[in-house]
Design a protein around this motif. Structure first.
Motif, PDB file in Angstrom:
ATOM      1  N   ILE A   1      38.160  43.426  26.585  1.00 37.77           N
ATOM      2  CA  ILE A   1      38.962  42.898  27.691  1.00 37.77           C
ATOM      3  C   ILE A   1      38.032  42.307  28.743  1.00 37.77           C
ATOM      4  CG2 ILE A   1      40.762  43.465  29.365  1.00 37.77           C
ATOM      5  CD1 ILE A   1      41.199  46.086  27.730  1.00 37.77           C
ATOM      6  N   VAL A   2      38.196  41.043  29.007  1.00 40.99           N
ATOM      7  CA  VAL A   2      37.397  40.368  30.034  1.00 40.99           C
ATOM      8  C   VAL A   2      38.229  40.308  31.313  1.00 40.99           C
ATOM      9  CG1 VAL A   2      36.155  38.284  30.684  1.00 40.99           C
ATOM     10  CG2 VAL A   2      36.207  39.014  28.283  1.00 40.99           C
ATOM     11  N   GLY A   3      37.772  41.005  32.353  1.00 41.48           N
ATOM     12  CA  GLY A   3      38.522  41.051  33.599  1.00 41.48           C
ATOM     13  C   GLY A   3      38.635  39.691  34.259  1.00 41.48           C
ATOM     14  N   ASP A   4      39.782  39.467  34.918  1.00 37.77           N
ATOM     15  CA  ASP A   4      39.955  38.212  35.649  1.00 37.77           C
ATOM     16  C   ASP A   4      39.632  38.449  37.121  1.00 37.77           C
ATOM     17  OD1 ASP A   4      42.112  39.540  36.696  1.00 37.77           O
ATOM     18  OD2 ASP A   4      43.638  38.350  35.659  1.00 37.77           O
ATOM     19  N   ALA A   5      40.135  37.597  38.000  1.00 39.36           N
ATOM     20  CA  ALA A   5      39.778  37.659  39.417  1.00 39.36           C
ATOM     21  C   ALA A   5      40.205  38.958  40.079  1.00 39.36           C
ATOM     22  CB  ALA A   5      40.393  36.477  40.164  1.00 39.36           C
ATOM     23  N   VAL A   6      41.231  39.633  39.562  1.00 43.49           N
ATOM     24  CA  VAL A   6      41.676  40.875  40.195  1.00 43.49           C
ATOM     25  C   VAL A   6      41.605  42.081  39.268  1.00 43.49           C
ATOM     26  CG1 VAL A   6      43.156  39.817  41.912  1.00 43.49           C
ATOM     27  CG2 VAL A   6      44.071  40.288  39.661  1.00 43.49           C
ATOM     28  N   GLY A   7      40.994  41.948  38.120  1.00 45.09           N
ATOM     29  CA  GLY A   7      40.800  43.125  37.282  1.00 45.09           C
ATOM     30  C   GLY A   7      41.233  42.944  35.844  1.00 45.09           C
ATOM     31  N   TRP A   8      41.696  44.052  35.242  1.00 45.62           N
ATOM     32  CA  TRP A   8      42.033  44.042  33.817  1.00 45.62           C
ATOM     33  C   TRP A   8      43.529  44.136  33.550  1.00 45.62           C
ATOM     34  CZ3 TRP A   8      37.892  47.122  35.642  1.00 45.62           C
ATOM     35  CH2 TRP A   8      36.621  46.635  35.294  1.00 45.62           C
ATOM     36  N   GLY A   9      44.309  44.647  34.499  1.00 46.78           N
ATOM     37  CA  GLY A   9      45.759  44.616  34.360  1.00 46.78           C
ATOM     38  C   GLY A   9      46.370  45.721  33.539  1.00 46.78           C
ATOM     39  N   PHE A  10      45.978  46.974  33.796  1.00 42.42           N
ATOM     40  CA  PHE A  10      46.640  48.098  33.135  1.00 42.42           C
ATOM     41  C   PHE A  10      46.496  49.352  33.992  1.00 42.42           C
ATOM     42  CE2 PHE A  10      42.284  48.293  31.594  1.00 42.42           C
ATOM     43  CZ  PHE A  10      41.990  49.643  31.538  1.00 42.42           C
ATOM     44  N   VAL A  11      47.310  50.338  33.657  1.00 40.87           N
ATOM     45  CA  VAL A  11      47.282  51.633  34.349  1.00 40.87           C
ATOM     46  C   VAL A  11      46.954  52.711  33.323  1.00 40.87           C
ATOM     47  CG1 VAL A  11      48.650  53.354  35.596  1.00 40.87           C
ATOM     48  CG2 VAL A  11      48.975  50.927  36.077  1.00 40.87           C
ATOM     49  N   VAL A  12      45.994  53.566  33.640  1.00 42.57           N
ATOM     50  CA  VAL A  12      45.663  54.693  32.778  1.00 42.57           C
ATOM     51  C   VAL A  12      46.045  55.971  33.515  1.00 42.57           C
ATOM     52  CG1 VAL A  12      43.275  54.817  33.608  1.00 42.57           C
ATOM     53  CG2 VAL A  12      43.849  55.798  31.391  1.00 42.57           C
ATOM     54  N   ARG A  13      46.623  56.908  32.793  1.00 43.50           N
ATOM     55  CA  ARG A  13      47.077  58.158  33.395  1.00 43.50           C
ATOM     56  C   ARG A  13      46.834  59.333  32.428  1.00 43.50           C
ATOM     57  NH1 ARG A  13      46.843  56.245  37.575  1.00 43.50           N
ATOM     58  NH2 ARG A  13      48.396  56.062  39.232  1.00 43.50           N
ATOM     59  N   GLY A  14      47.121  60.522  32.912  1.00 46.65           N
ATOM     60  CA  GLY A  14      46.994  61.712  32.084  1.00 46.65           C
ATOM     61  C   GLY A  14      45.576  62.235  32.054  1.00 46.65           C
ATOM     62  N   GLY A  15      45.308  63.046  31.060  1.00 45.22           N
ATOM     63  CA  GLY A  15      43.977  63.611  30.928  1.00 45.22           C
ATOM     64  C   GLY A  15      43.853  64.492  29.707  1.00 45.22           C
ATOM     65  N   ARG A  16      42.730  64.301  29.003  1.00 39.61           N
ATOM     66  CA  ARG A  16      42.381  65.162  27.853  1.00 39.61           C
ATOM     67  C   ARG A  16      43.504  65.250  26.812  1.00 39.61           C
ATOM     68  NH1 ARG A  16      41.145  67.756  32.673  1.00 39.61           N
ATOM     69  NH2 ARG A  16      38.929  67.872  33.144  1.00 39.61           N
ATOM     70  N   PRO A  17      43.969  64.140  26.227  1.00 36.37           N
ATOM     71  CA  PRO A  17      43.492  62.765  26.363  1.00 36.37           C
ATOM     72  C   PRO A  17      44.288  61.962  27.400  1.00 36.37           C
ATOM     73  CG  PRO A  17      45.006  62.893  24.533  1.00 36.37           C
ATOM     74  CD  PRO A  17      44.908  64.295  25.092  1.00 36.37           C
ATOM     75  N   CYS A  18      43.699  60.852  27.852  1.00 39.59           N
ATOM     76  CA  CYS A  18      44.390  59.930  28.751  1.00 39.59           C
ATOM     77  C   CYS A  18      45.138  58.881  27.929  1.00 39.59           C
ATOM     78  CB  CYS A  18      43.391  59.227  29.671  1.00 39.59           C
ATOM     79  SG  CYS A  18      42.654  60.310  30.909  1.00 39.59           S
ATOM     80  N   HIS A  19      46.174  58.333  28.530  1.00 35.66           N
ATOM     81  CA  HIS A  19      46.958  57.319  27.821  1.00 35.66           C
ATOM     82  C   HIS A  19      47.168  56.097  28.708  1.00 35.66           C
ATOM     83  CE1 HIS A  19      49.954  59.569  30.198  1.00 35.66           C
ATOM     84  NE2 HIS A  19      50.604  58.409  30.258  1.00 35.66           N
ATOM     85  N   ILE A  20      47.589  54.998  28.087  1.00 30.90           N
ATOM     86  CA  ILE A  20      47.911  53.780  28.815  1.00 30.90           C
ATOM     87  C   ILE A  20      49.341  53.913  29.334  1.00 30.90           C
ATOM     88  CG2 ILE A  20      48.100  51.280  28.722  1.00 30.90           C
ATOM     89  CD1 ILE A  20      45.245  52.427  28.353  1.00 30.90           C
ATOM     90  N   GLN A  21      49.473  53.884  30.650  1.00 34.43           N
ATOM     91  CA  GLN A  21      50.773  54.104  31.281  1.00 34.43           C
ATOM     92  C   GLN A  21      51.568  52.813  31.471  1.00 34.43           C
ATOM     93  OE1 GLN A  21      52.272  56.844  32.031  1.00 34.43           O
ATOM     94  NE2 GLN A  21      53.809  56.341  33.561  1.00 34.43           N
ATOM     95  N   ALA A  22      50.884  51.720  31.776  1.00 34.19           N
ATOM     96  CA  ALA A  22      51.567  50.441  31.975  1.00 34.19           C
ATOM     97  C   ALA A  22      50.592  49.306  31.747  1.00 34.19           C
ATOM     98  CB  ALA A  22      52.154  50.352  33.385  1.00 34.19           C
ATOM     99  N   VAL A  23      51.116  48.164  31.332  1.00 35.21           N
ATOM    100  CA  VAL A  23      50.299  46.983  31.059  1.00 35.21           C
ATOM    101  C   VAL A  23      50.978  45.771  31.675  1.00 35.21           C
ATOM    102  CG1 VAL A  23      49.244  45.533  29.276  1.00 35.21           C
ATOM    103  CG2 VAL A  23      49.503  47.990  28.877  1.00 35.21           C
ATOM    104  N   ASP A  24      50.203  44.966  32.382  1.00 36.74           N
ATOM    105  CA  ASP A  24      50.705  43.711  32.937  1.00 36.74           C
ATOM    106  C   ASP A  24      50.799  42.690  31.803  1.00 36.74           C
ATOM    107  OD1 ASP A  24      51.145  41.316  34.167  1.00 36.74           O
ATOM    108  OD2 ASP A  24      49.519  41.483  35.627  1.00 36.74           O
ATOM    109  N   PRO A  25      51.994  42.239  31.460  1.00 38.33           N
ATOM    110  CA  PRO A  25      52.141  41.303  30.332  1.00 38.33           C
ATOM    111  C   PRO A  25      51.321  40.029  30.483  1.00 38.33           C
ATOM    112  CG  PRO A  25      54.277  42.143  31.013  1.00 38.33           C
ATOM    113  CD  PRO A  25      53.308  42.578  32.065  1.00 38.33           C
ATOM    114  N   GLY A  26      51.036  39.620  31.726  1.00 35.46           N
ATOM    115  CA  GLY A  26      50.267  38.400  31.926  1.00 35.46           C
ATOM    116  C   GLY A  26      48.799  38.637  32.180  1.00 35.46           C
ATOM    117  N   GLY A  27      48.347  39.876  32.026  1.00 39.55           N
ATOM    118  CA  GLY A  27      46.967  40.210  32.339  1.00 39.55           C
ATOM    119  C   GLY A  27      46.039  40.205  31.137  1.00 39.55           C
ATOM    120  N   PRO A  28      44.738  40.377  31.387  1.00 42.64           N
ATOM    121  CA  PRO A  28      43.743  40.360  30.304  1.00 42.64           C
ATOM    122  C   PRO A  28      43.942  41.475  29.279  1.00 42.64           C
ATOM    123  CG  PRO A  28      42.690  40.087  32.447  1.00 42.64           C
ATOM    124  CD  PRO A  28      44.104  40.462  32.722  1.00 42.64           C
ATOM    125  N   ALA A  29      44.368  42.658  29.721  1.00 42.86           N
ATOM    126  CA  ALA A  29      44.538  43.775  28.787  1.00 42.86           C
ATOM    127  C   ALA A  29      45.612  43.466  27.752  1.00 42.86           C
ATOM    128  CB  ALA A  29      44.869  45.058  29.551  1.00 42.86           C
TER     129      ALA A  29
END
Length: 398
Positions: A323-351
């Motif tokens: 994932i190559v970050g753009d001007a404001v980042g990578w465009g996703f939310v990570v949450r949880g712990g041991r293990p962590c998961h992807i909580q949300a993804v910006d459909p128009g973002g790099p992720a």
């Protein structure tokens, strides 16, 4: 308890804006180094190290949507010059000219002025990073007069912590430090009414050091709204240039349920500690989206353990995402712990473009195994790494 004078409030606000300029400037400097715009350049038989061409930078700012047009880009760079962040390599120009002239970040040539105010800023950032990096931090979300505040602490609680961590020798020294941080716009009484006291009065970090700044925010100097008021997660989602009537994006769970996420995209960490590794596209009238937590409820249907993910024959497949970050980042939310998961993804973002989906589990970040880590630690790994992010994720095959 004495109320805060209007002159002191004004002084703190001015210092707060100066701190925001330093952070935004440092974030830009690191991006320009990463993008190879800052490099040694030769002019009139002389080599100027670590500099950039003003015209090239103006092109880059517009191209990367850090500024809507060249005029705004020039105004933004002039802000950095006015605050001693950048300067002409020979100091022959006091203003920023959109021309083939060489400029340099003062951090790159050792001319950045370490004034008393800057030293207080660095001390405040160091304390903030130390506080947010521990599991049982005194910084919490608290409520006062039916209003919730982020990154809060009690005055006496902060003093106890400073002494316990060896940051100060006694309570009087701790109070003096707290007052310096408040007067320099680093911390603030939650309703901006009181100075710092050794009491149960509620304060918060006014500056969110881990937020990615948009350069155009620097044009909002006169705004009474705190520039740093955004969620703590360095992965909050924000949509650039939202169209009228379209101020949110959708996060789709595996059960096809649609969840609307507030229109805020990822922010970033910055460090301005003074060593060589870690220093510190809209019109001028900015519209700030409402602050809200991104998907506070987990998107996972059930809890999944690390042992389950790694067990032989488990219904999970490992994928590698670049994932190559753009001007404001990578465009996703990570949450949880041991293990962590992807909580949300910006459909128009790099992720999203790289194939990231909600409910994937984070296996490694830039080659570091992270299944046993919490999301704050993973956030730190990502934010202190390169702009190009290599992540291994585990996705259910069912």
């Amino acid at each position: 308890m004495d109320s805060l004078s209007s002159s002191l409030k004004k002084k703190a606000t001015e210092h707060h804006y100066r701190a925001e300029v330093m952070i935004a400037g440092e974030q830009l400097r690191l991006r320009l180094h990463d993008g190879k715009l800052i490099k040694d350049r030769r002019f009139h038989l002389r080599t100027y190290p670590n500099c950039f061409v003003a015209k090239e930078l103006t092109d880059w700012l517009v191209e990367h949507k850090d500024a809507p047009d060249r005029e705004t880009a020039i105004r933004l760079m002039q802000k950095l010059m006015d605050h001693y962040i950048i300067h002409h390599v020979c100091d022959e120009h006091s203003d920023y000219k959109d021309a083939k002239l060489l400029y340099r970040f003062r951090k790159d040539d050792g001319t950045f002025p370490l004034s008393k105010d800057v030293k207080v800023f660095l001390r405040g950032q160091s304390l903030y990073e130390k506080l947010v990096s521990v599991e049982e931090s005194i910084l919490k979300v608290r409520e006062e007069n039916s209003v919730k505040y982020q990154r809060t602490f009690l005055g006496s609680e902060m003093i106890d912590w400073l002494i316990q961590e060896g940051e100060v020798e006694n309570r009087q020294e701790a109070v003096e430090l707290g007052r310096a941080l408040l007067e320099n716009g680093i911390i603030q009484h939650v309703s901006n009414r009181h100075h710092f006291f050794d009491s149960d009065v509620l304060y918060h970090f006014w500056i969110n050091f881990r937020r990615r700044r948009r350069l155009t925010e620097l044009l909002n100097e006169s705004s009474s709204r705190a520039l740093s008021e955004s969620p703590d997660s360095p992965f909050c989602l924000r949509k650039l240039n939202p169209e009228p009537g379209n101020t949110s994006f959708l996060s789709v769970q595996t059960n096809k349920e649609i969840k609307v996420v507030s229109a805020v995209r990822r922010s970033s960490i910055t460090s301005l500690s003074g060593n060589s590794n870690t220093y510190f596209s809209t019109p001028p009238t900015l519209v700030f989206p409402p602050v809200a937590e991104c998907n506070p409820k987990s998107v996972l249907k059930r809890t999944v353990t690390t042992e389950e993910l790694l067990s032989p024959g488990a219904p999970y497949v490992k994928k590698t995402l670049t994932i190559v970050g753009d001007a404001v980042g990578w465009g996703f939310v990570v949450r949880g712990g041991r293990p962590c998961h992807i909580q949300a993804v910006d459909p128009g973002g790099p992720a999203a473009a790289a194939g990231m989906k909600v409910c994937q589990f984070v296996f490694s970040v830039n080659g570091v195994y992270v299944l046993h880590l919490d999301y704050q630690t993973i956030s730190s790994l990502i934010m202190t790494g390169p702009r190009t992010l290599v992540m291994e994720v585990m996705e259910a095959t069912e």
